[in-house]
Design an enzyme around this catalytic site. Structure first.
Site, PDB file in Angstrom:
ATOM      1  N   CYS A   1       0.811  -1.224   0.000  1.00 34.19           N
ATOM      2  CA  CYS A   1       0.000   0.000   0.000  1.00 34.19           C
ATOM      3  C   CYS A   1       0.844   1.274   0.000  1.00 34.19           C
ATOM      4  O   CYS A   1       0.621   2.184  -0.805  1.00 34.19           O
ATOM      5  CB  CYS A   1      -0.980  -0.012   1.171  1.00 34.19           C
TER       6      CYS A   1
ATOM      7  N   HIS B   1      -5.757   1.908  -4.418  1.00 35.19           N
ATOM      8  CA  HIS B   1      -4.853   1.370  -3.389  1.00 35.19           C
ATOM      9  C   HIS B   1      -4.459  -0.062  -3.717  1.00 35.19           C
ATOM     10  O   HIS B   1      -5.053  -0.721  -4.572  1.00 35.19           O
ATOM     11  CB  HIS B   1      -5.502   1.444  -1.998  1.00 35.19           C
TER      12      HIS B   1
ATOM     13  N   HIS C   1      -2.696   1.251   6.983  1.00 38.20           N
ATOM     14  CA  HIS C   1      -3.020   1.188   5.556  1.00 38.20           C
ATOM     15  C   HIS C   1      -3.141   2.597   4.999  1.00 38.20           C
ATOM     16  O   HIS C   1      -3.534   3.527   5.715  1.00 38.20           O
ATOM     17  CB  HIS C   1      -4.339   0.431   5.330  1.00 38.20           C
TER      18      HIS C   1
END
Length: 359
Positions: free
Chosen positions: A273, A333, A321
Site C-alpha cells: 500500500c 490502493h 493502511h
C-alpha cells in the site's frame, strides 16, 4: 494519458459511482438471496452467513496484522539503508582523517629535524659569534615563527586524532544500530509470513461456493461502510481540485491498476500500500516517507472535507493502511496479499485522517 488507460480508469470510477448511487441515503436495497436448489440436501448446505462472517472478520484481522508487520519491515529496511550510507560516509572520513594525520606527522617530523640541525650553542653565544648580527636576528624571527607553526601543527594533529576517535565511535554505534535493525527486519518478516500463512490456510479450508459467498459478504461489508460514509453528506463538502503534482501522482497510481500486491514491494511490477503511494508521489517529483505510519506522522494533515485528488487517506487507528484519493468518493490502493491494485470507495475502511504530500 493513453485512451485505453483513460477508459480503464473511467470504467473503474464509474463502478465506484454506481456503488455511490446504490448507497445513497434513503435508497433501499437487499442482499441477494440464493435460490434454493431442489437437489440440495442439509448435509451439503453451505454454512450460515454468520459463520462465514466470522471467517471474514478473522481474515481481516490476519491481513491487518500482516500489514502492521509490513510497515515495521519497511521502516526497518529504510533505516538500514540510511545507517549503511552513514557507515560508508564515516568510513570515508576515517580514511581521509588517517591520510591527513600521516601528512601532519610528516610535516612535524620535518620541522623537528630542522630545529635539530639549527640547535647547538645558546642563542646569546651564536649572536656574539655571528659576522652578521642582523642576519642572525632575522633568522631568530623565523625560528620563532617556526616554533609557533609547530605548536599549531601539533594542535591540528591532536584535533585530527580526536576526530578519528569520534568517527570510530560513531561507526561502531551505527553498526550496532544496523544489527538491531536487521533483527527487527527479520522479526517483522517472520510475522508477515506467519499472518499470511494463517490467512491462506483459513481460506484453503473453504469450498468454492463458500469462497464465492465470502466474496459477496466482503462486498456487502464494503458497501455498508461506504453507504454510512456517504450518508454523512461528506461528498458534498469535498470539492478541492488536484494540484499539478497531485494529478501526476494520481495518473501514476491509477496506471498501476491490476498489478499484484506484494508486501515490501515498491514496483514496478508489484506494490504494497505505501509502496504505491510513495512511488506515485516520487513520480510527481516529491519524496515522501516509505511507510503509512511515517506518512501519517510526517506529512501535512488536512481535514477530510478539504481533501483533493492526490491526497493520501490513512486508515485504521494504527495507520496500517494508506490509499490515494482520486476524486468522486473513490480511492486507488494496493489492498492486501492475493489482491491487485484497484479502485474502491474511500469510506470502505475506518478513516484515521488525510495527509497531503507535495509543496
Amino acid at each position: 494519458m493513453r485512451a485505453g488507460k483513460r477508459g480503464l480508469i473511467t470504467a473503474a470510477v464509474t463502478v465506484v459511482c454506481a456503488v455511490t448511487v446504490l448507497a445513497a441515503p434513503g435508497t433501499a436495497f437487499a442482499a441477494p438471496t440464493p435460490t434454493p436448489s431442489p437437489t440440495t440436501t442439509p448435509s451439503l448446505a453451505a454454512p450460515p452467513d454468520k459463520d462465514l462472517e466470522a471467517v471474514r472478520e478473522k481474515l481481516d484481522a490476519l491481513y491487518h496484522d500482516a500489514a502492521v508487520a509490513t510497515d515495521a519491515y519497511n521502516a526497518a529496511e529504510e533505516k538500514a539503508e540510511k545507517q549503511s550510507a552513514d557507515i560508508v560516509a564515516l568510513a570515508k572520513k576515517i580514511v581521509e582523517g588517517k591520510e591527513r594525520l600521516d601528512r601532519l606527522k610528516d610535516r612535524a617530523g620535518a620541522a623537528a629535524r630542522s630545529q635539530y640541525r639549527g640547535g647547538g650553542l645558546p642563542d646569546e653565544a651564536r649572536l656574539m659569534l655571528s659576522d652578521n648580527p642582523q642576519q642572525f636576528l632575522d633568522g631568530a624571527g623565523r625560528v620563532i615563527q617556526g616554533q609557533r607553526a609547530t605548536k599549531g601543527l601539533i594542535g591540528e594533529m591532536s584535533r585530527t586524532q580526536q576526530d578519528l576517535e569520534q568517527y570510530s565511535k560513531d561507526a561502531s554505534a551505527q553498526w550496532k544500530k544496523l544489527e538491531e535493525g536487521r533483527k527487527a527486519k527479520a522479526a517483522a518478516k517472520k510475522e508477515i509470513k506467519k499472518q499470511i500463512a494463517a490467512a491462506e490456510k483459513l481460506e484453503s479450508k473453504l469450498e468454492k461456493k463458500e469462497k464465492e459467498r465470502l466474496a459477496e459478504l466482503e462486498k456487502k461489508a464494503a458497501l455498508k461502510a461506504q453507504t454510512a460514509w456517504l450518508g454523512s453528506g461528506i461528498l458534498d463538502e469535498i470539492k478541492g481540485d488536484a494540484s499539478a503534482q497531485g494529478r501526476k501522482a494520481v495518473e501514476f497510481a491509477t496506471a498501476q491498476m491490476g498489478k499484484p500486491y506484494e508486501w515490501g514491494a515498491e514496483g514496478p511490477n508489484t506494490y504494497d500500500c505505501s509502496g504505491l503511494t510513495s512511488q506515485a508521489w516520487a513520480s510527481a517529483g516529491s519524496t515522501i516517507p516509505r511507510t503509512s505510519q511515517q506518512q501519517w506522522q510526517q506529512l501535512k494533515h488536512v481535514a477530510v472535507e478539504d481533501m483533493r485528488p492526490g491526497d493520501l487517506i490513512i486508515y485504521f487507528g494504527d495507520a496500517s493502511h494508506v490509499a490515494m484519493y482520486v476524486g468522486d468518493g473513490a480511492i486507488v490502493h494496493a489492498p492486501r496479499p492475493g489482491r491487485t491494485v484497484t479502485v474502491a470507495g474511500a469510506g470502505t475502511m475506518p478513516i484515521l485522517g488525510v495527509v497531503r504530500p507535495g509543496a
